[in-house]
Design an enzyme around this catalytic site. Structure first.
Site, mmCIF file in Angstrom:
data_model
loop_
_atom_site.group_PDB
_atom_site.id
_atom_site.type_symbol
_atom_site.label_atom_id
_atom_site.label_comp_id
_atom_site.label_asym_id
_atom_site.label_seq_id
_atom_site.Cartn_x
_atom_site.Cartn_y
_atom_site.Cartn_z
ATOM 1 N N HIS A 80 0.798 -1.215 0.000
ATOM 2 C CA HIS A 80 0.000 0.000 0.000
ATOM 3 C C HIS A 80 0.834 1.269 0.000
ATOM 4 O O HIS A 80 0.303 2.355 -0.190
ATOM 5 C CB HIS A 80 -0.884 0.000 1.251
ATOM 6 C CG HIS A 80 -0.103 -0.324 2.494
ATOM 7 N ND1 HIS A 80 0.147 -1.629 2.869
ATOM 8 C CD2 HIS A 80 0.512 0.452 3.400
ATOM 9 C CE1 HIS A 80 0.878 -1.621 3.975
ATOM 10 N NE2 HIS A 80 1.111 -0.384 4.311
ATOM 11 N N CYS A 81 2.134 1.167 0.245
ATOM 12 C CA CYS A 81 2.956 2.377 0.415
ATOM 13 C C CYS A 81 4.169 2.447 -0.503
ATOM 14 O O CYS A 81 4.326 3.394 -1.260
ATOM 15 C CB CYS A 81 3.441 2.477 1.867
ATOM 16 S SG CYS A 81 2.170 2.968 3.038
ATOM 17 N N ILE A 82 5.046 1.463 -0.404
ATOM 18 C CA ILE A 82 6.375 1.570 -1.012
ATOM 19 C C ILE A 82 6.337 1.841 -2.512
ATOM 20 O O ILE A 82 7.023 2.739 -2.992
ATOM 21 C CB ILE A 82 7.209 0.297 -0.709
ATOM 22 C CG1 ILE A 82 7.331 0.113 0.806
ATOM 23 C CG2 ILE A 82 8.592 0.422 -1.330
ATOM 24 C CD1 ILE A 82 7.960 1.267 1.544
ATOM 25 N N ASP A 134 3.874 5.686 -2.780
ATOM 26 C CA ASP A 134 4.120 6.986 -2.146
ATOM 27 C C ASP A 134 5.143 7.855 -2.863
ATOM 28 O O ASP A 134 4.914 9.062 -3.031
ATOM 29 C CB ASP A 134 4.536 6.785 -0.685
ATOM 30 C CG ASP A 134 3.419 6.170 0.148
ATOM 31 O OD1 ASP A 134 2.285 6.051 -0.374
ATOM 32 O OD2 ASP A 134 3.670 5.804 1.303
#
Length: 434
Positions: free
Chosen positions: A269-271, A274
């Site tokens: 969900h991030c790496i 973002d």
């Protein structure tokens, strides 16, 4: 009674908008600290399960949710009505990318619109969703001021980036330092005081933009270094060197080196997402974030690189990809979790099937795989592992190295293994490594 006094004596009620992997653990920590929590989520099934005492988040046991419900400390809703009765609101909604790879802040916008009609004076609103620098000011502050409130006086607005690492046995919501940046110094002070009741250490910064940038720097650091080591893996392959041996030896240096490890691509969900928020923002300022773009390009190419390695391994066994039976081990984006968002396993499966391979998968944490990521929708069921099952496949492809997998059984039973995670220690005739 002032907001600060309500927070200090635990009379302040807390609202959490978004009850996923960020919001639900935060809600449980708020309850543990003595606050009453009202949660909001648009997913009716999720809300129903929570009110029945069932958790859908890996790091939150159902017993914790059930206790909160039984004590009257927690209740979930599908509407924003309970926001009118709370004093502090934390917005923890997703911020994915659009198919065009631009930021999708529609969930943030919807959350802000949802709370606007329920605001009242002497209230704290904190955005925790990862986003580009300027979002809190441009969306949250602007909309609240349009509603007639003075930010920093009537309502306090801040940004605090979530730092959740699902499945991490050492660091959770309570003991991971919390960065806080307010629209005004008064906003920072009240937000800091609030989170200090719940989190071991709170780190204030000078603005919401600085706090937003902190999270993007953290994940950009990881993306760029993973991109570097993935390129080193390709270099080592061309040079006939083991990248795993090189990293292990380099890691013995006690200063100036931090080990990162190659893999089949980035997921979660991030790496992988973002840093592209930051790159997008900088493009609007006529600046090209070259490290981010290059690292993203390298990491995005890794599933295809792995499929080429798999094809070469099959070829050495006089097998074409077309018609070969392939078992993918692990479809979650990281070890010991059930989350498949942006998982490179989906790309690898799609690429292999496009070349004619017959692909199954095994994942102890993902009994069913549903994905619309890629050129076509995937729907598969996890197969059980046994010596007989493993022996029926032409190659076993390890994508995610879950702990609850018998690697010795795999190595002894599989005809051929492609290991993208260095899960099989040592050298084996039937194991090909990334």
């Amino acid at each position: 009674m002032t907001l600060k006094e309500k927070i200090a004596n635990r009379e302040a009620k807390v609202g959490i908008v978004g009850l996923g992997y960020v919001g639900l653990p935060l809600a449980m920590e708020m309850i543990r600290a003595g606050f009453e929590v009202r949660g909001v989520d648009v997913d009716a099934g999720k809300v129903e399960g929570l009110n029945a005492g069932r958790s859908h988040v890996l790091d939150v046991p159902s017993s914790a949710v059930a206790d909160g419900v039984a004590q009257g400390k927690f209740k979930a809703y599908t509407t924003y009505d309970p926001v009118a009765s709370v004093d502090c609101v934390s917005i923890c909604v997703p911020t994915p990318l659009k198919k065009t790879r631009d930021p999708d802040i529609s969930f943030v916008t919807q959350a802000v619109e949802g709370i606007l009609g329920h605001l009242h004076s002497d209230m704290l609103v904190v955005l925790e969703s990862t986003t580009y620098p300027g979002t809190t000011d441009e969306i949250v502050r602007t909309e609240i001021e349009k509603a007639g409130y003075t930010v920093g006086k009537d309502i306090y607005v801040a940004f605090s980036p979530e730092r959740v690492d699902p499945g991490n046995p050492k660091y959770g919501t309570h003991n991971t330092p919390k960065v806080i940046g307010g629209v005004t110094p008064e906003c920072t002070a009240i937000a800091q005081f609030f989170y200090e009741q719940v989190i071991e250490r709170v780190v204030p910064v000078s603005s919401t933009q600085s706090a937003e940038m902190v999270k993007l720097l953290e994940n950009t650091f990881r993306v760029v270094n993973i991109g570097l080591v993935n390129e080193v893996a390709v270099m080592c392959d061309k040079l006939g060197i083991s990248v795993w041996e090189v990293i292990q030896a380099a890691s013995t240096k006690p200063f100036g080196f931090m080990p990162f490890y190659p893999g089949p691509g980035l997921g979660g969900h991030c790496i992988p997402i973002d840093p592209l928020y930051l790159s997008w923002k900088l493009k609007s300022l006529n600046y090209n974030a070259r490290f981010i773009e290059l690292a993203s390009e390298i990491n995005t190419e890794m599933p295809e690189y792995c499929v080429n390695k798999i094809a070469k391994a099959l070829n050495r066994s006089q097998k074409p990809v077309n018609g070969s039976r392939v078992l993918v081990l692990g479809v979650a984006y990281k070890r010991d979790v059930s989350d498949t968002r942006e998982s490179p396993a989906v790309d690898i499966i799609q690429l292999l099937e496009a070349d004619g391979a017959l692909v199954d998968y095994h994942d102890p944490h993902v009994p069913q795989l549903k994905s619309d990521h890629g050129p076509r929708e995937l729907f598969k069921q996890s197969v059980e592992l046994s010596a007989e099952t493993l022996g029926a496949y032409d190659i076993v492809v390890l994508v995610t190295d879950h702990s609850a997998v018998d690697y010795e059984l795999i190595q002894k039973s599989a005809k051929l293994v492609f290991d993208s995670r260095n899960a099989f220690k040592g050298k084996f005739e039937n194991v090909v490594k990334l």
